[in-house]
Design a protein around this motif. Structure first.
Motif, PDB file in Angstrom:
ATOM      1  N   GLY A 125     -21.913  97.591  45.832  1.00 42.73           N
ATOM      2  CA  GLY A 125     -20.617  97.371  45.192  1.00 42.73           C
ATOM      3  C   GLY A 125     -19.487  97.632  46.173  1.00 42.73           C
ATOM      4  N   VAL A 126     -18.250  97.549  45.676  1.00 41.35           N
ATOM      5  CA  VAL A 126     -17.068  97.757  46.514  1.00 41.35           C
ATOM      6  C   VAL A 126     -16.492  99.140  46.200  1.00 41.35           C
ATOM      7  CG1 VAL A 126     -14.832  96.840  47.216  1.00 41.35           C
ATOM      8  CG2 VAL A 126     -16.630  95.281  46.432  1.00 41.35           C
ATOM      9  N   PHE A 127     -16.240  99.913  47.242  1.00 42.81           N
ATOM     10  CA  PHE A 127     -15.808 101.290  47.039  1.00 42.81           C
ATOM     11  C   PHE A 127     -14.570 101.590  47.874  1.00 42.81           C
ATOM     12  CE2 PHE A 127     -19.580 102.217  44.708  1.00 42.81           C
ATOM     13  CZ  PHE A 127     -20.576 101.463  45.288  1.00 42.81           C
ATOM     14  N   THR A 128     -13.727 102.459  47.370  1.00 41.28           N
ATOM     15  CA  THR A 128     -12.657 102.955  48.234  1.00 41.28           C
ATOM     16  C   THR A 128     -13.304 103.939  49.210  1.00 41.28           C
ATOM     17  OG1 THR A 128     -12.232 104.773  46.709  1.00 41.28           O
ATOM     18  CG2 THR A 128     -10.933 102.755  46.399  1.00 41.28           C
TER      19      THR A 128
ATOM     20  N   THR B 202      -8.604  98.792  52.339  1.00 41.36           N
ATOM     21  CA  THR B 202      -8.501  98.620  50.879  1.00 41.36           C
ATOM     22  C   THR B 202      -9.819  98.963  50.195  1.00 41.36           C
ATOM     23  OG1 THR B 202      -6.963  96.790  51.284  1.00 41.36           O
ATOM     24  CG2 THR B 202      -7.953  96.930  49.067  1.00 41.36           C
ATOM     25  N   GLY B 203     -10.912  98.462  50.784  1.00 38.67           N
ATOM     26  CA  GLY B 203     -12.218  98.701  50.166  1.00 38.67           C
ATOM     27  C   GLY B 203     -13.339  98.445  51.152  1.00 38.67           C
ATOM     28  N   ILE B 204     -14.458  99.099  50.893  1.00 37.01           N
ATOM     29  CA  ILE B 204     -15.667  98.908  51.690  1.00 37.01           C
ATOM     30  C   ILE B 204     -16.690  98.200  50.811  1.00 37.01           C
ATOM     31  CG2 ILE B 204     -17.521 100.074  52.954  1.00 37.01           C
ATOM     32  CD1 ILE B 204     -15.430 102.287  53.585  1.00 37.01           C
TER      33      ILE B 204
ATOM     34  N   LYS C 145     -21.756  88.665  47.220  1.00 34.71           N
ATOM     35  CA  LYS C 145     -21.420  88.560  45.786  1.00 34.71           C
ATOM     36  C   LYS C 145     -20.307  89.524  45.415  1.00 34.71           C
ATOM     37  CE  LYS C 145     -23.595  89.735  41.308  1.00 34.71           C
ATOM     38  NZ  LYS C 145     -22.821  90.985  41.116  1.00 34.71           N
ATOM     39  N   PHE C 146     -20.472  90.790  45.790  1.00 33.88           N
ATOM     40  CA  PHE C 146     -19.474  91.805  45.423  1.00 33.88           C
ATOM     41  C   PHE C 146     -18.135  91.547  46.109  1.00 33.88           C
ATOM     42  CE2 PHE C 146     -21.918  94.223  42.656  1.00 33.88           C
ATOM     43  CZ  PHE C 146     -23.125  94.646  43.207  1.00 33.88           C
ATOM     44  N   GLY C 147     -18.210  91.122  47.375  1.00 30.69           N
ATOM     45  CA  GLY C 147     -16.966  90.856  48.103  1.00 30.69           C
ATOM     46  C   GLY C 147     -16.215  89.678  47.528  1.00 30.69           C
ATOM     47  N   CYS C 148     -16.964  88.628  47.158  1.00 31.39           N
ATOM     48  CA  CYS C 148     -16.360  87.427  46.547  1.00 31.39           C
ATOM     49  C   CYS C 148     -15.654  87.803  45.251  1.00 31.39           C
ATOM     50  CB  CYS C 148     -17.456  86.399  46.302  1.00 31.39           C
ATOM     51  SG  CYS C 148     -16.940  84.916  45.453  1.00 31.39           S
TER      52      CYS C 148
ATOM     53  N   ASN D 208     -12.847 106.972  49.936  1.00 35.16           N
ATOM     54  CA  ASN D 208     -13.197 108.337  49.499  1.00 35.16           C
ATOM     55  C   ASN D 208     -14.306 108.376  48.450  1.00 35.16           C
ATOM     56  OD1 ASN D 208     -11.994 107.564  47.129  1.00 35.16           O
ATOM     57  ND2 ASN D 208     -10.040 108.558  47.578  1.00 35.16           N
ATOM     58  N   GLN D 209     -14.808 107.194  48.055  1.00 35.39           N
ATOM     59  CA  GLN D 209     -15.943 107.163  47.113  1.00 35.39           C
ATOM     60  C   GLN D 209     -17.288 107.164  47.833  1.00 35.39           C
ATOM     61  OE1 GLN D 209     -14.715 103.541  45.061  1.00 35.39           O
ATOM     62  NE2 GLN D 209     -14.227 104.674  43.191  1.00 35.39           N
ATOM     63  N   LEU D 210     -17.269 107.010  49.160  1.00 33.27           N
ATOM     64  CA  LEU D 210     -18.535 106.833  49.904  1.00 33.27           C
ATOM     65  C   LEU D 210     -19.508 107.984  49.671  1.00 33.27           C
ATOM     66  CD1 LEU D 210     -17.527 105.366  53.374  1.00 33.27           C
ATOM     67  CD2 LEU D 210     -18.492 104.176  51.385  1.00 33.27           C
ATOM     68  N   LYS D 211     -18.986 109.178  49.613  1.00 31.11           N
ATOM     69  CA  LYS D 211     -19.883 110.349  49.497  1.00 31.11           C
ATOM     70  C   LYS D 211     -20.687 110.291  48.203  1.00 31.11           C
ATOM     71  CE  LYS D 211     -16.057 113.171  47.712  1.00 31.11           C
ATOM     72  NZ  LYS D 211     -15.248 111.926  47.573  1.00 31.11           N
ATOM     73  N   ASP D 212     -20.172 109.563  47.193  1.00 33.12           N
ATOM     74  CA  ASP D 212     -20.895 109.458  45.921  1.00 33.12           C
ATOM     75  C   ASP D 212     -21.884 108.295  45.937  1.00 33.12           C
ATOM     76  OD1 ASP D 212     -19.266 111.534  45.043  1.00 33.12           O
ATOM     77  OD2 ASP D 212     -17.670 110.123  44.495  1.00 33.12           O
ATOM     78  N   VAL D 213     -21.829 107.482  46.996  1.00 29.33           N
ATOM     79  CA  VAL D 213     -22.651 106.260  47.018  1.00 29.33           C
ATOM     80  C   VAL D 213     -23.939 106.458  47.813  1.00 29.33           C
ATOM     81  CG1 VAL D 213     -22.714 103.836  47.751  1.00 29.33           C
ATOM     82  CG2 VAL D 213     -20.589 104.821  46.859  1.00 29.33           C
ATOM     83  N   ILE D 214     -23.804 107.277  48.910  1.00 32.91           N
ATOM     84  CA  ILE D 214     -24.966 107.423  49.810  1.00 32.91           C
ATOM     85  C   ILE D 214     -26.030 108.266  49.102  1.00 32.91           C
ATOM     86  CG2 ILE D 214     -25.723 108.387  52.014  1.00 32.91           C
ATOM     87  CD1 ILE D 214     -24.013 105.993  52.423  1.00 32.91           C
TER      88      ILE D 214
END
Ligand SMILES: CSC[C@H]1O[C@H](OP(=O)(O)O)[C@H](O)[C@@H]1O
Length: 359
Positions: A338-341, A331-333, A144-147, A343-349
């Motif tokens: 959701g989709v993150f750049t 570009t994004g993970i 869903k998020f990737g689409c 350098n946002q990963l540390k805020d997601v885990i």
């Protein structure tokens, strides 16, 4: 034809032997951790999420056959068997993270005096069985998020996607990660065409991804790995979506060999490059991708197709199964949150995640 890579009901596990696809559909019994280790190491079952799920289910099957009544012994057995399963293939992190969480659970159940040995076993097995359900839920969310992300950046109504290796129902408990994004795009009626690479030397693309795309009548074309530059030069590719075996804390991503050069070509042509992976593929204990262990597979996987030799006898080979794409090419993970750049990963885990280094 079957896209069900894992057949499980309590006490019984079978895996689709992916070495025989697409010509033969044959299921292999997995009756314990020895079988689990072998089907993973031989790549009869492969794909980071599927490796974790099959490995852990093989332990559940074996545990239910054991008549161990001592919780301390059960805990020790569980830790040893999980560490053994993790050794089957070194690069994908999902099974390591699952093992860490299950060892934590076994320690908790062992320490709780109110938990009987039977309750210990039941709660432990249920925790593993829930992995099957959660993986499919995560993949649907990734889709869903990737689409949404790809359509938001698409100028015209329909999109053309390139993917590498196999990241579909044959690499997960179902639906897939990068191929899950492609399935979601197809369901949105906005998918014009998919291009899948052959993915030498195991040919996950030609044998597995093509198999899934044909099975679901998704418009697709198989290309040879060396055609990616020509494809981007001649076709208006909207985005690249690939999977991941291990994402480091800075976003560097280990994925099937050939992914790195696709990312370079995508950068050159200004094509967005997405990694689709559940949070269980992110290893926050590694600061960057150069610390990811890259599995090297047998020469025979390059020199032969089945029993047929295709390379000159005596030639030396180099057969790394993965490479690392640096964060500046991504570009994004796309995750289930959701989709993150990168350098946002540390805020997601989650802060209490098994892999967040304890300060
Ligand atoms: C969602 S599968 C992730 C990942 O696993 C595959 O590797 P292998 O076929 O060797 O297990 C490939 O790298 C996929 O992108």
């Amino acid at each position: 034809m079957s896209l069900e890579s894992i057949k499980y009901k309590r006490g019984k596990l079978e895996v689709l032997d992916q070495l025989l696809l697409p010509l033969q559909t044959k299921y292999v019994k997995v009756e314990g951790v020895e079988d689990g280790w072998k089907v993973i190491n031989k790549m009869q079952v492969r794909g980071a999420p599927a490796i974790a799920i099959v490995g852990c289910l093989s332990l559940a099957v074996e545990l239910l056959k054991d008549d161990i009544e001592d919780k301390k012994i059960m805990r020790q057995e569980i830790e040893g068997k999980l560490n053994y399963l993790v050794s089957a293939r070194p690069t994908a992190v999902n099974i390591k993270l699952a093992a860490d969480e299950l060892i934590n659970l076994a320690n908790t159940l062992n320490a709780d005096e109110n938990v009987t040995p039977n309750e210990f076993k039941e709660r432990f097995v249920i925790s593993i069985e829930n992995m099957l359900i959660k993986d499919i839920e995560d993949n649907k969310a990734i889709g869903k998020f990737g689409c949404e992300a790809i359509l938001n950046n698409a100028n015209d109504g329909s999109v053309r996607i390139l993917t590498h290796c196999n990241t579909g129902s044959l690499a997960t408990a179902g639906y897939g990660t990068a191929l899950g994004v492609i399935r979601s795009l197809n369901e949105s009626k906005k998918l014009e065409h998919v291009y899948c690479t052959e993915t030498r030397p195991y040919n996950q693309g030609a044998r597995l991804t093509a198999y899934e795309l044909v099975h679901e009548k998704i418009p697709a074309t198989l290309i040879v790995d060396s055609m990616v530059s020509a494809l981007m030069y001649t076709r208006n590719i909207t985005a690249v979506v690939v999977g991941a075996d291990r994402v480091a804390a800075n976003g560097d991503t280990a994925n099937k060999i050939g992914t790195y050069q696709i990312a370079i070509v995508a950068k050159h042509h200004g094509v967005p490059f997405y990694v689709a992976a559940p949070l269980s593929s992110i290893d926050m204990s590694l600061t960057s991708g150069d610390r990811i262990k890259i599995e090297e597979r047998p020469d025979r996987e390059m020199t032969h197709i089945g029993e047929h030799r295709i390379a000159a006898p005596g030639i030396s080979c180099w057969n790394p199964s993965f490479d690392v794409t640096p964060t500046n090419l991504i570009t994004g993970i796309i995750t289930e949150k959701g989709v993150f750049t990168p350098n946002q990963l540390k805020d997601v885990i989650p802060k209490d995640s098994a892999v967040v280094p304890k300060s």
